[in-house]
Each structure stands twice: as C-alpha cells, then as structure tokens.
Design a protein around this motif. Structure first.
Motif, PDB file in Angstrom:
ATOM      1  N   ALA A  90      -7.293  -5.717 114.438  1.00 33.03           N
ATOM      2  CA  ALA A  90      -6.569  -6.758 115.168  1.00 33.03           C
ATOM      3  C   ALA A  90      -5.821  -7.648 114.170  1.00 33.03           C
ATOM      4  O   ALA A  90      -4.690  -8.067 114.432  1.00 33.03           O
ATOM      5  N   GLU A  91      -6.438  -7.888 112.995  1.00 33.98           N
ATOM      6  CA  GLU A  91      -5.860  -8.809 112.002  1.00 33.98           C
ATOM      7  C   GLU A  91      -4.591  -8.234 111.373  1.00 33.98           C
ATOM      8  O   GLU A  91      -3.812  -8.970 110.760  1.00 33.98           O
ATOM      9  N   ALA A  92      -4.395  -6.913 111.496  1.00 35.65           N
ATOM     10  CA  ALA A  92      -3.273  -6.260 110.812  1.00 35.65           C
ATOM     11  C   ALA A  92      -2.081  -6.009 111.730  1.00 35.65           C
ATOM     12  O   ALA A  92      -1.067  -5.478 111.279  1.00 35.65           O
ATOM     13  N   ASP A  97      -1.146  -5.280 121.497  1.00 31.34           N
ATOM     14  CA  ASP A  97      -1.024  -4.521 122.757  1.00 31.34           C
ATOM     15  C   ASP A  97      -0.052  -3.360 122.597  1.00 31.34           C
ATOM     16  O   ASP A  97      -0.296  -2.251 123.088  1.00 31.34           O
ATOM     17  N   ARG A  98       1.025  -3.590 121.861  1.00 33.48           N
ATOM     18  CA  ARG A  98       2.019  -2.529 121.667  1.00 33.48           C
ATOM     19  C   ARG A  98       1.445  -1.376 120.832  1.00 33.48           C
ATOM     20  O   ARG A  98       1.671  -0.203 121.115  1.00 33.48           O
ATOM     21  N   ASP A 124      -9.349 -10.521 124.002  1.00 33.08           N
ATOM     22  CA  ASP A 124      -9.270 -10.995 125.387  1.00 33.08           C
ATOM     23  C   ASP A 124      -8.357 -10.207 126.310  1.00 33.08           C
ATOM     24  O   ASP A 124      -8.761  -9.805 127.385  1.00 33.08           O
ATOM     25  N   TYR A 125      -7.114 -10.019 125.901  1.00 34.72           N
ATOM     26  CA  TYR A 125      -6.146  -9.412 126.816  1.00 34.72           C
ATOM     27  C   TYR A 125      -6.002  -7.907 126.657  1.00 34.72           C
ATOM     28  O   TYR A 125      -5.187  -7.303 127.336  1.00 34.72           O
ATOM     29  N   VAL A 126      -6.763  -7.325 125.763  1.00 31.23           N
ATOM     30  CA  VAL A 126      -6.596  -5.883 125.536  1.00 31.23           C
ATOM     31  C   VAL A 126      -7.869  -5.072 125.797  1.00 31.23           C
ATOM     32  O   VAL A 126      -7.818  -3.839 125.837  1.00 31.23           O
ATOM     33  N   LEU A 127      -8.975  -5.758 125.985  1.00 31.19           N
ATOM     34  CA  LEU A 127     -10.260  -5.058 126.078  1.00 31.19           C
ATOM     35  C   LEU A 127     -10.246  -3.908 127.097  1.00 31.19           C
ATOM     36  O   LEU A 127     -10.745  -2.816 126.821  1.00 31.19           O
TER      37      LEU A 127
END
Ligand SMILES: O=C(CO)[C@@H](O)[C@H](O)COP(=O)(O)O
Ligand SMILES: [Co+2]
Length: 221
Positions: A90-92, A97-98, A124-127
């Motif tokens: 996620a940090e990279a 989402d894309r 949160d929005y991708v789980l």
C-alpha cells in the motif's frame, strides 16, 4: 485452510530447483517470491527472469511479493512470468485501487501488503476487492529478522474486521515466522504463513514438516 509459503530468498540459489521441490514434497502449499528494487527497500533481489525460470520447475501457486516503488509499472510483466498472486505494498502505490484493478485484469489474484507501521485503515476502501492481505511482521527488506509482536494485534483486528464485513480473505504473515511461533500466529487469525530462514536453514524437509505438524493440530480440532 492453513498454507506454508516458503520464501526462496533464504534458499541456496545454486540448488534452487531441488530445494523448492524438497519443501513442496514436505507439504508447502505456495512458493513466496520476494522481489526487491533497492528503492522501496534497500536490497535488490531478483526479478522476472528468475521467476520465469523457476516456473518451469513446479506448477505450485506462485505468491509474488513486490517490494518495489510504483508497482503498477510492472504488473503485466510479472503476470506473464506465471505469478498466481501478486501482492503490492500500500505504501508503494499512489493509486492503490487502480493497481488492484490492474492485477485482476491480468488474471491474477490480488494482495496488498502493509508494513508494521501502516494502519489497517489503509485498506478501508479496497478490502472487498482483495484476495489476500499481507500483514508484514517485520519491516520489509531482509530475511532472518525477529517478528514484531504488535503486528499480531493487527492480524487479530483484521480478522475481526473481515468477520464484521462478512469477508473471507486470506491473511498472510511474513517475517520472523517459525514453527515455534506458528501456533500463536494462526491463533491471531493468519492462514498463509511465509517462512524463509525457518524453512531453508538446515534440514528443509524437517523444517517444513514442523510447520505441517502445527497446522495438523488446528485441522484436527
Ligand atoms: O518479504 C520478506 C522480507 O522483506 C520475507 O518474505 C523474508 O524473506 C522472510 O524471511 P524470514 O523472516 O522468514 O527469514
Ligand atoms: Co516476503
């Protein structure tokens, strides 16, 4: 289902095919491939040509852990190597989402990894879109480190969150995982365990079987 995913980073590269075969024969379910770019993490490990080559040795699930900056640049290339699961940090990612959509469009399962200091809210929005979440239990970049205990609280919280949302996504843990702490890790909620030094140092068959013995305790319950 509990799965051991041996990280080949700790293998003897002069005997890679043999050592992969040995851990599979003893019960490993996936093969974990750590790709490092010298930017997101300090080390450079290996890339597409190595994965493509070992793909010829086995049809086991290839679980590719990309520790690289802006991984969206390379998703299609890693998909072509025969990866079954691609996990990005996620940090990279600027547009997480894309990147997840890119992985799925390439016909590969999508995973997102979180460093120890990254909160679960990063998902949160991708789980709902994910096949796997990788909770790093060490800071990425090196094998042979010690598991950071607070990361297991995150595993526990993630399992609860998934239950609340009615999701059944794999939770992978990576870093400092050993047969001696596998019980605690599974009790926290993880079901895919990466083992590097704990699998490839010494007797690979015995090391792999030690994990299988822990898994059997849960599966016979
Ligand atoms: O992603 C990583 C390290 O960044 C891992 O997959 C390690 O390769 C695991 O090694 P051990 O901690 O199990 O020795
Ligand atoms: Co890894």
């Amino acid at each position: 289902m509990l799965i051991l995913s041996p990280s080949i980073l700790a293998a003897d590269f002069t005997k890679l095919g043999e050592q992969i075969e040995e851990t599979i024969s003893a019960g490993a379910g996936y093969i974990h491939l750590d790709v490092m770019d010298g930017m997101f993490v300090p080390q450079i490990s290996f890339g597409m040509p190595v994965i493509e080559t070992i793909r010829k040795c086995t049809d086991k699930v290839f679980d590719v852990h990309l520790m690289i900056e802006d991984p969206g640049r390379y998703i299609e290339a890693f998909a072509k190597t025969g990866a079954d699961i691609i996990t990005v940090h996620a940090e990279a990612c600027r547009h997480l989402d894309r990147v997840i959509q890119q992985i799925k469009a390439a016909g590969v399962k999508a995973g997102v990894a979180l460093n120890p200091a990254t909160p679960l809210s990063a998902l949160d929005y991708v789980l709902d879109e994910l096949d796997m979440v990788l909770i790093m239990t060490v800071n990425p970049g090196f094998g042979g480190q010690k598991l950071i205990p607070y990361c297991l609280e995150k595993v526990h919280d993630l399992r609860l969150l998934m239950k609340e949302r009615g999701l059944d996504i794999d939770i992978q843990v990576d870093g400092g995982i050993k047969a001696s702490n596998a019980k605690e890790v599974v009790e926290a909620g993880a079901n895919v365990l990466v083992g590097g030094s704990a699998v490839f140092s010494g007797d690979i068959t015995a090391n792999t079987k030690a994990f299988m013995d822990v898994f059997a305790e849960f599966e016979n319950k």
